[in-house]
Design an enzyme around this catalytic site. Structure first.
Site, PDB file in Angstrom:
ATOM      1  N   PRO A   2       0.701  -1.258  -0.001  1.00 31.12           N
ATOM      2  CA  PRO A   2      -0.140   0.019  -0.009  1.00 31.12           C
ATOM      3  C   PRO A   2       0.722   1.314   0.016  1.00 31.12           C
ATOM      4  O   PRO A   2       0.312   2.219   0.700  1.00 31.12           O
ATOM      5  CB  PRO A   2      -0.789  -0.121   1.460  1.00 31.12           C
ATOM      6  CG  PRO A   2      -0.116  -0.846   2.201  1.00 31.12           C
ATOM      7  CD  PRO A   2       0.838  -1.490   1.460  1.00 31.12           C
ATOM      8  N   GLU A   3       1.684   1.615  -0.587  1.00 27.19           N
ATOM      9  CA  GLU A   3       2.112   3.199  -0.552  1.00 27.19           C
ATOM     10  C   GLU A   3       1.769   3.762  -1.933  1.00 27.19           C
ATOM     11  O   GLU A   3       1.033   2.938  -2.860  1.00 27.19           O
ATOM     12  CB  GLU A   3       3.466   3.402  -0.321  1.00 27.19           C
ATOM     13  CG  GLU A   3       3.743   2.912   0.988  1.00 27.19           C
ATOM     14  CD  GLU A   3       5.324   3.110   1.468  1.00 27.19           C
ATOM     15  OE1 GLU A   3       5.702   4.020   1.436  1.00 27.19           O
ATOM     16  OE2 GLU A   3       5.849   2.337   1.993  1.00 27.19           O
ATOM     17  N   HIS A  93      -8.866 -15.531   3.110  1.00 29.62           N
ATOM     18  CA  HIS A  93      -9.209 -13.964   3.558  1.00 29.62           C
ATOM     19  C   HIS A  93      -9.968 -13.165   2.521  1.00 29.62           C
ATOM     20  O   HIS A  93      -9.313 -11.922   2.233  1.00 29.62           O
ATOM     21  CB  HIS A  93      -7.730 -13.544   3.471  1.00 29.62           C
ATOM     22  CG  HIS A  93      -6.843 -14.599   4.573  1.00 29.62           C
ATOM     23  ND1 HIS A  93      -7.408 -14.548   5.825  1.00 29.62           N
ATOM     24  CD2 HIS A  93      -5.881 -15.230   4.562  1.00 29.62           C
ATOM     25  CE1 HIS A  93      -6.516 -15.503   6.589  1.00 29.62           C
ATOM     26  NE2 HIS A  93      -5.486 -15.867   5.623  1.00 29.62           N
ATOM     27  N   ARG A 112      -5.272  -9.229   7.190  1.00 29.88           N
ATOM     28  CA  ARG A 112      -5.229  -8.561   8.414  1.00 29.88           C
ATOM     29  C   ARG A 112      -6.571  -7.917   8.617  1.00 29.88           C
ATOM     30  O   ARG A 112      -6.975  -7.228   9.560  1.00 29.88           O
ATOM     31  CB  ARG A 112      -4.219  -7.726   8.646  1.00 29.88           C
ATOM     32  CG  ARG A 112      -2.791  -8.497   8.790  1.00 29.88           C
ATOM     33  CD  ARG A 112      -1.711  -7.750   8.908  1.00 29.88           C
ATOM     34  NE  ARG A 112      -1.422  -6.942  10.470  1.00 29.88           N
ATOM     35  CZ  ARG A 112      -0.560  -6.123  10.724  1.00 29.88           C
ATOM     36  NH1 ARG A 112       0.401  -5.682   9.646  1.00 29.88           N
ATOM     37  NH2 ARG A 112      -0.730  -5.351  11.764  1.00 29.88           N
TER      38      ARG A 112
END
Length: 279
Positions: A2-3, A93, A112
């Site tokens: 994620p950036e 997930h 997560r």
DNA sequence: CTCAGTACCTGGTTGC
DNA sequence: TGCAACCAGGTACTGA
């Protein structure tokens, strides 16, 4: 994943794979991902029958522009989007599925469960949380040296925390903050309101350069399983300090060290990024 | 207001 | 080997 550069890579991939597809229905397996509207059924209702017209990005947020709705999504630490055939096996997930009318589906996978989705009537996404809180992207015209230096003057936080603050500049995360500060020769624990204009300029320029180069390379892939096409980045080959502890600095040969700053693992060259000026 | 600490989650790695 | 502690590309919330 994620950036900013990784999200931009995902955006381009999804633009190829999902544009023009109509959402038939939405399955939600972990409701906490859905932040707005609060009621997941209302969320499902809003998206039903909507076609994906465009996919944009601001900072680390993806913005799906539908007919009447804007869907804003953040991948946080481990979120991933992928387009699959509906009969392909569903991996663990997978928390949200957008079923398309053509038999394919957009799946959101997130070990997560930290990722978020907000759906708004078109136009309202820009004037509501979370997008309203974002500062400019590093390469936006609004991210001027003057703007940046003024922001630095107003806080006693350290530079690591300031560059991670998405309301000042949007899109840098733990990897690119370390890379930008190294390239600028500034220690992450330097207090923001003590920086000179010249130091602010070096950080600004380094941030822009690092982010643009990483976008060109398709982002950085570390610690990640081989996954959907959007994830294959090459910038990890260009990292100079992140994850490079105990290797030698490319500038001076001093071993790179790892420390904790603002609660995050932080990599520096102690020689090139001095905290106090010596002799 | 600012800011440090904690919560949210799961799984891989480290160290006793 | 077993298992607890720590670590991970992030941010919202809490309360000092």
């Amino acid at each position: 994943m994620p950036e900013l550069p990784e999200v931009e890579t995902v955006r381009k991939t999804l633009h190829q794979l999902a544009l023009g597809k109509e959402i038939k229905s939405v399955s939600i397996y972990w409701e906490n991902i859905i932040k707005h509207p609060r009621d997941p059924e209302e969320f499902q209702h809003l998206l039903q029958g909507q076609t994906i017209r465009d996919i944009n990005r601001k900072g680390k947020f993806l913005i799906f522009q539908l007919d009447d709705i804007a869907l804003v999504s953040h991948l946080r630490m481990e979120g991933k989007f992928g387009v699959y055939d509906s009969h392909e096996e569903k991996p663990a997930h997978t928390h949200v599925i957008f079923h398309f009318t053509d038999g394919t589906e957009l799946r959101y996978n997130d070990v997560r469960k930290f990722g978020t989705m907000h759906a708004f009537p078109k136009g309202e996404e820009a004037v509501n949380k979370p997008l309203i809180q974002l500062g400019p992207d590093p390469f936006d015209e609004a991210f001027t040296l003057n703007y940046f230096h003024q922001k630095l003057k107003k806080t006693k936080r350290n530079m690591k925390a300031v560059l991670l603050d998405q309301s000042i500049v949007a899109g840098l995360g733990n990897i690119y903050v370390d890379e930008a500060l190294f390239r600028a020769g500034v220690h992450p624990e330097r207090i923001a309101n003590t920086l000179t204009l010249e130091e602010a300029e070096r950080i600004r320029n380094a941030s822009i350069r690092v982010i643009l180069e990483a976008i060109e390379q398709g982002g950085t892939t570390i610690r990640s399983y081989l996954n959907s096409q959007g994830e294959i980045g090459m910038f990890q080959q260009k990292l100079l300090v992140y994850g490079k502890q105990d290797t030698n600095c490319v500038n001076c040969g001093t071993p790179i060290t790892k420390m904790k700053v603002s609660g995050r693992g932080t990599h520096i060259c102690p020689q090139c990024q001095p905290l106090h000026t010596h002799g």
